[in-house]
Design an enzyme around this catalytic site. Structure first.
Site, PDB file in Angstrom:
ATOM      1  N   ARG A 108     -20.386  56.357  -1.573  1.00  0.00           N
ATOM      2  CA  ARG A 108     -20.965  56.070  -0.270  1.00  0.00           C
ATOM      3  C   ARG A 108     -22.437  56.497  -0.140  1.00  0.00           C
ATOM      4  O   ARG A 108     -22.795  57.327   0.706  1.00  0.00           O
ATOM      5  CB  ARG A 108     -20.115  56.697   0.837  1.00  0.00           C
ATOM      6  CG  ARG A 108     -18.657  56.311   0.750  1.00  0.00           C
ATOM      7  CD  ARG A 108     -17.852  56.810   1.900  1.00  0.00           C
ATOM      8  NE  ARG A 108     -17.967  55.953   3.066  1.00  0.00           N
ATOM      9  CZ  ARG A 108     -17.362  56.188   4.220  1.00  0.00           C
ATOM     10  NH1 ARG A 108     -16.641  57.256   4.381  1.00  0.00           N
ATOM     11  NH2 ARG A 108     -17.504  55.359   5.220  1.00  0.00           N
ATOM     12  N   ARG A 128      -8.759  62.109  13.450  1.00  0.00           N
ATOM     13  CA  ARG A 128     -10.144  61.617  13.381  1.00  0.00           C
ATOM     14  C   ARG A 128     -10.228  60.191  13.892  1.00  0.00           C
ATOM     15  O   ARG A 128     -11.293  59.755  14.353  1.00  0.00           O
ATOM     16  CB  ARG A 128     -10.643  61.640  11.931  1.00  0.00           C
ATOM     17  CG  ARG A 128     -10.892  63.037  11.410  1.00  0.00           C
ATOM     18  CD  ARG A 128     -11.624  62.972  10.089  1.00  0.00           C
ATOM     19  NE  ARG A 128     -12.695  61.996  10.164  1.00  0.00           N
ATOM     20  CZ  ARG A 128     -13.197  61.352   9.123  1.00  0.00           C
ATOM     21  NH1 ARG A 128     -12.721  61.583   7.926  1.00  0.00           N
ATOM     22  NH2 ARG A 128     -14.179  60.486   9.281  1.00  0.00           N
ATOM     23  N   ASP A 152     -10.062  48.946   5.790  1.00  0.00           N
ATOM     24  CA  ASP A 152      -9.467  50.011   6.604  1.00  0.00           C
ATOM     25  C   ASP A 152      -7.975  49.791   6.876  1.00  0.00           C
ATOM     26  O   ASP A 152      -7.326  50.651   7.468  1.00  0.00           O
ATOM     27  CB  ASP A 152     -10.214  50.160   7.941  1.00  0.00           C
ATOM     28  CG  ASP A 152     -11.619  50.687   7.735  1.00  0.00           C
ATOM     29  OD1 ASP A 152     -11.921  51.154   6.633  1.00  0.00           O
ATOM     30  OD2 ASP A 152     -12.427  50.615   8.685  1.00  0.00           O
ATOM     31  N   CYS A 185     -14.855  60.560   4.958  1.00  0.00           N
ATOM     32  CA  CYS A 185     -13.710  60.357   4.072  1.00  0.00           C
ATOM     33  C   CYS A 185     -14.157  60.180   2.616  1.00  0.00           C
ATOM     34  O   CYS A 185     -15.101  59.420   2.344  1.00  0.00           O
ATOM     35  CB  CYS A 185     -12.932  59.106   4.497  1.00  0.00           C
ATOM     36  SG  CYS A 185     -11.878  59.377   5.917  1.00  0.00           S
TER      37      CYS A 185
HETATM   38  C1  EPZ Z   1     -17.936  51.483   7.905  1.00  0.00           C
HETATM   39  O1  EPZ Z   1     -18.351  52.432   6.955  1.00  0.00           O
HETATM   40  C2  EPZ Z   1     -16.738  52.078   8.600  1.00  0.00           C
HETATM   41  N1  EPZ Z   1     -17.132  53.320   9.250  1.00  0.00           N
HETATM   42  C3  EPZ Z   1     -15.633  52.320   7.593  1.00  0.00           C
HETATM   43  O2  EPZ Z   1     -14.496  52.803   8.302  1.00  0.00           O
HETATM   44  C4  EPZ Z   1     -15.278  51.009   6.906  1.00  0.00           C
HETATM   45  O3  EPZ Z   1     -14.340  51.257   5.897  1.00  0.00           O
HETATM   46  C5  EPZ Z   1     -16.533  50.376   6.284  1.00  0.00           C
HETATM   47  O4  EPZ Z   1     -17.564  50.247   7.303  1.00  0.00           O
HETATM   48  C6  EPZ Z   1     -16.295  49.003   5.684  1.00  0.00           C
HETATM   49  O5  EPZ Z   1     -15.775  48.148   6.652  1.00  0.00           O
HETATM   50  C7  EPZ Z   1     -17.727  53.260  10.435  1.00  0.00           C
HETATM   51  O6  EPZ Z   1     -17.985  52.208  10.989  1.00  0.00           O
HETATM   52  C8  EPZ Z   1     -18.073  54.548  11.085  1.00  0.00           C
HETATM   53  P1  EPZ Z   1     -20.453  50.213   4.423  1.00  0.00           P
HETATM   54  P2  EPZ Z   1     -19.779  52.295   6.237  1.00  0.00           P
HETATM   55  O7  EPZ Z   1     -21.843  50.722   4.560  1.00  0.00           O
HETATM   56  O8  EPZ Z   1     -20.760  51.788   7.212  1.00  0.00           O
HETATM   57  C9  EPZ Z   1     -21.665  50.667  -0.177  1.00  0.00           C
HETATM   58  C10 EPZ Z   1     -12.549  54.111   8.597  1.00  0.00           C
HETATM   59  O9  EPZ Z   1     -11.508  54.410   7.979  1.00  0.00           O
HETATM   60  N2  EPZ Z   1     -22.988  51.111   0.324  1.00  0.00           N
HETATM   61  O10 EPZ Z   1     -20.165  48.826   4.856  1.00  0.00           O
HETATM   62  O11 EPZ Z   1     -20.030  53.580   5.574  1.00  0.00           O
HETATM   63  C11 EPZ Z   1     -20.600  51.716   0.106  1.00  0.00           C
HETATM   64  O12 EPZ Z   1     -20.618  52.764  -0.830  1.00  0.00           O
HETATM   65  C12 EPZ Z   1     -13.830  53.969   7.858  1.00  0.00           C
HETATM   66  O13 EPZ Z   1     -12.596  53.970   9.831  1.00  0.00           O
HETATM   67  C13 EPZ Z   1     -23.993  51.318  -0.580  1.00  0.00           C
HETATM   68  O14 EPZ Z   1     -23.825  51.168  -1.798  1.00  0.00           O
HETATM   69  O15 EPZ Z   1     -19.436  51.188   5.169  1.00  0.00           O
HETATM   70  C14 EPZ Z   1     -19.351  50.893   0.103  1.00  0.00           C
HETATM   71  O16 EPZ Z   1     -18.914  50.726  -1.212  1.00  0.00           O
HETATM   72  C15 EPZ Z   1     -13.964  54.579   6.574  1.00  0.00           C
HETATM   73  N3  EPZ Z   1     -25.208  51.737  -0.115  1.00  0.00           N
HETATM   74  C16 EPZ Z   1     -19.820  49.551   0.686  1.00  0.00           C
HETATM   75  O17 EPZ Z   1     -21.241  49.522   0.529  1.00  0.00           O
HETATM   76  C17 EPZ Z   1     -25.444  51.918   1.218  1.00  0.00           C
HETATM   77  O18 EPZ Z   1     -26.568  52.301   1.583  1.00  0.00           O
HETATM   78  C18 EPZ Z   1     -19.477  49.332   2.140  1.00  0.00           C
HETATM   79  O19 EPZ Z   1     -20.016  50.402   2.928  1.00  0.00           O
HETATM   80  C19 EPZ Z   1     -24.417  51.677   2.126  1.00  0.00           C
HETATM   81  C20 EPZ Z   1     -23.180  51.269   1.657  1.00  0.00           C
END
Ligand code: EPZ
Length: 417
Positions: free
Chosen positions: A121, A396, A304, A116
């Site tokens: 990200r 999805r 979410d 998405c």
């Molecule tokens: C998970 O995504 C979920 N996806 C997302 O669900 C959810 O929105 C998100 O966690 C937050 O709860 C899955 O579990 C498959 P993050 P993830 O790493 O793991 C930044 C849905 O609609 N970041 O916690 O990708 C990032 O850019 C979805 O079901 C970095 O900067 O989320 C974001 O701003 C979409 N560097 C924040 O951290 C990194 O290396 C949180 O991302 C990793 C993340």
């Protein structure tokens, strides 16, 4: 892309059984790469993201069978530690195969993930952690290569409690030599579910669900049987939809504690929510209060459910303020809500909603999964016909959403597939 047509103003009434969690199932499926043996996983939702993960696993040589809600992996021989763009561009969670492949084979070459478009990200936190575990990292032509003959346990501090980074590093550390401690770890219920799955495979993971997770490396992981937790985001979406349409809906097969933030916020708007065993019922009202919401890592309000709540608050009396702190581009639904007549002003990561607005049906387009769910809710609140142009995003993350809403009394149909 299929279109979804909605005639608004029909309150949702009835009960709905919630599916297994998408965001718990995806890392669990990736974790099956850590074992050569058969894994039997129940309560896996039959949605596009899961089928994409199944194809990605197949590319690495991990065969599986997915019938109804049961995912069965076959015993595997040598894995091919590659994940190509063809599969990774469809799914952010594709990057979760990196940790297991690296730990199991000593190597992984994974294309940068898609998913998405809700923010940049990056995967820097995952990579910093892999380096701490002793991996050499090389990026070229859109691919990230990771190499380490044997990972070594270490202390890893995450700059942000990233869900994906915590999961990837937890999985990699299960087969590392020695002990890994992840500090400032994410504490979402999906992290705990993954830890429980890994421990069922013979791993030694402790502290999941808190901000410090300790993983003592083991030699080998075996197969196991497991059932995935219910999807708190699917459940929250239906609860918000029920409140938004002034209906009465019970979600069954849920873990109510996982829904605490959304229950608290629904109650704050003055609607009635009751919890009984593994069911939660919301009873909407024709007039409800504006409130403020700030998305936060768990146990804060989940990002979410932000878009869905935003649609709901357009009908609330007064001024609501939503602050999105997790993703920098998660307001794409707002332009479309405004087409329906919502009065919302955004500045940076803040949205100010003036209500109640009388919504009127229109053609809308979302661009992401939860934004699509928000537009379906808004369509059900609006007078007249709303057509969601890119309805495919919904599949999805939501199994049978159109059919479920029809059963609850919504006038909604899928126009093209
Ligand atoms: C998970 O995504 C979920 N996806 C997302 O669900 C959810 O929105 C998100 O966690 C937050 O709860 C899955 O579990 C498959 P993050 P993830 O790493 O793991 C930044 C849905 O609609 N970041 O916690 O990708 C990032 O850019 C979805 O079901 C970095 O900067 O989320 C974001 O701003 C979409 N560097 C924040 O951290 C990194 O290396 C949180 O991302 C990793 C993340």
């Amino acid at each position: 892309m299929p279109k979804i047509k909605i005639e608004g103003k029909y309150p949702l009434c009835g009960a709905i059984k919630i599916n297994g969690s998408k965001n718990a199932a995806l890392p669990i499926l990736a974790a099956t790469l850590l074992s050569d043996e058969v894994c039997h996983i129940d309560n896996v939702p039959p949605i596009t993201d899961i089928f994409n993960m199944q194809n990605l696993l197949l590319e690495t040589g991990k065969h599986s069978d997915f019938q109804k809600e049961t995912f069965l992996t076959e015993a595997s021989g040598e894995l091919s530690p590659f994940a190509s763009y063809q599969f990774t561009n469809r799914l952010r969670a594709s990057f979760l195969v990196a940790g297991p492949l690296l730990a199991k084979t000593g190597f992984a070459r994974v294309s940068y993930p898609g998913g998405c478009p809700i923010g940049a990200r990056p995967v820097d936190l995952h990579l910093k952690g892999f380096e701490k575990l002793g991996a050499c990292i090389h990026t070229e032509n859109g691919y990230i290569s990771l190499k380490a003959e044997k990972l070594r346990g270490n202390k890893i501090y995450l700059d942000f409690p990233s869900v994906g980074a915590t999961e990837n590093l937890m999985m990699a550390a299960t087969l590392a030599k020695g002990t890994t401690v992840i500090e400032n770890a994410a504490a979402e219920p999906e992290i705990t579910d993954l830890a429980n799955f890994l421990n069922n495979m013979g791993a030694n993971v402790d502290g999941a669900g808190s901000d410090t997770v300790t993983i003592r490396g083991v030699e080998k992981l075996s197969g196991c049987s497991y059932s995935v937790i219910p999807d708190r985001i699917e459940a929250g979406t239906y609860l918000i939809a029920a409140a938004a349409t002034g209906g009465k809906v019970t979600v069954t097969n849920v873990i109510p504690e996982h829904l605490n933030p959304v229950i608290a916020k629904l109650r704050e708007t003055n609607v009635h929510v009751t919890v009984k065993g593994s069911s939660v019922t919301v009873e909407g009202k024709s007039s409800y209060k504006a409130i403020d919401i700030k998305t936060m890592p768990h146990p804060g309000f989940p990002t979410d459910l932000q878009a869905q709540f935003c649609a709901y608050l357009s009908g609330a009396k007064g001024t609501s303020v939503i602050t999105e702190t997790i993703f920098e581009n998660r307001f794409m639904h707002i332009g479309e809500l405004k087409r329906l007549g919502a009065k919302i002003v955004t500045e940076g990561r803040t949205a100010v909603i003036e209500g109640p607005s009388k919504l009127n049906g229109a053609q809308v387009i979302a661009g992401d999964l939860r934004g699509s769910a928000a537009l379906v809710i808004a369509g059900m609140m609006a007078e007249g016909t709303t057509v969601l142009e890119d309805g495919g995003h919904l599949f999805r993350g939501y199994h049978r959403m159109v059919e479920n809403l029809q059963e609850l009394g919504a006038h909604i149909e899928l126009l093209e597939q």
